[in-house]
Design an enzyme around this catalytic site. Structure first.
Site, PDB file in Angstrom:
ATOM      1  N   HIS A  56       1.063  -1.188   0.068  1.00  8.59           N
ATOM      2  CA  HIS A  56       0.032   0.089   0.190  1.00  8.59           C
ATOM      3  C   HIS A  56       0.561   0.947  -0.211  1.00  8.59           C
ATOM      4  CE1 HIS A  56      -3.987  -1.737   1.688  1.00  8.59           C
ATOM      5  NE2 HIS A  56      -3.414  -2.587   0.924  1.00  8.59           N
ATOM      6  N   GLU A  58       0.444   3.952   1.468  1.00  6.27           N
ATOM      7  CA  GLU A  58       0.991   4.011   3.025  1.00  6.27           C
ATOM      8  C   GLU A  58       2.580   3.345   3.526  1.00  6.27           C
ATOM      9  OE1 GLU A  58      -3.182   4.344   3.924  1.00  6.27           O
ATOM     10  OE2 GLU A  58      -1.510   3.855   2.640  1.00  6.27           O
ATOM     11  N   CYS A  89      -2.745  -0.470   7.686  1.00  7.01           N
ATOM     12  CA  CYS A  89      -1.658   0.352   7.669  1.00  7.01           C
ATOM     13  C   CYS A  89      -1.904   1.786   8.179  1.00  7.01           C
ATOM     14  CB  CYS A  89      -1.501   1.373   6.442  1.00  7.01           C
ATOM     15  SG  CYS A  89      -1.701   0.452   4.374  1.00  7.01           S
TER      16      CYS A  89
END
Length: 146
Positions: A56, A58, A89
């Site tokens: 992801h 992040e 996250c």
């Protein structure tokens, strides 16, 4: 915070990262990590390209920022994310002890806030910065898939 280095300024940069994801047929989420008005980490979703569910935006940005600082803690940093982080996250943001999390659009299905505040108690949360722009990009992406 002056206009040059405002939350909107940095969120625009996070949205640029989200656009990069969109252009690569990834879910359009982007993240920028800032320390003392300097970008020290950035990323966008790479789950399809890397065939990795943990890739992801992040996570990419946290890894880059931690490498830059030579520290696993980001307590003096601000994270700008185009979409509310997911539970995974949020856990990483908790462990990194980010000083501030700023996000654009809320994620009514998978956002961390749906299960309570999973962030470090000292992390300040600011939401809704450029939310319309972030939502529009997400809707355009998913409409393109249909």
């Amino acid at each position: 915070m002056n206009d040059l280095f405002s939350h909107t300024y940095f969120m625009k940069l996070a949205l640029n990262e989200a656009q990069n994801a969109f252009d690569e047929n990834e879910v359009p989420v982007g993240c920028i990590i800032v320390c003392e008005n300097k970008i020290i980490g950035k990323g966008y979703n790479l789950t399809e390209r890397l065939n990795d569910v943990t890739a992801h935006a992040e996570m990419q940005a946290i890894t880059a920022a931690s490498s830059y600082l030579g520290s696993k803690y980001l307590n003096e940093c601000t994270m700008y994310v185009s979409l509310e982080p997911c539970v995974m996250c949020a856990g990483a943001i908790f462990w990194a002890q980010a000083g501030t999390l700023v996000y654009g659009a809320s994620d009514d299905k998978r956002g961390f806030s749906k299960v309570g505040n999973l962030l470090h108690p000292k992390t300040e949360i600011i939401q809704g910065i450029m939310a319309d722009e972030a939502s529009r990009l997400m809707k355009e992406f998913f409409n393109k898939l249909r």
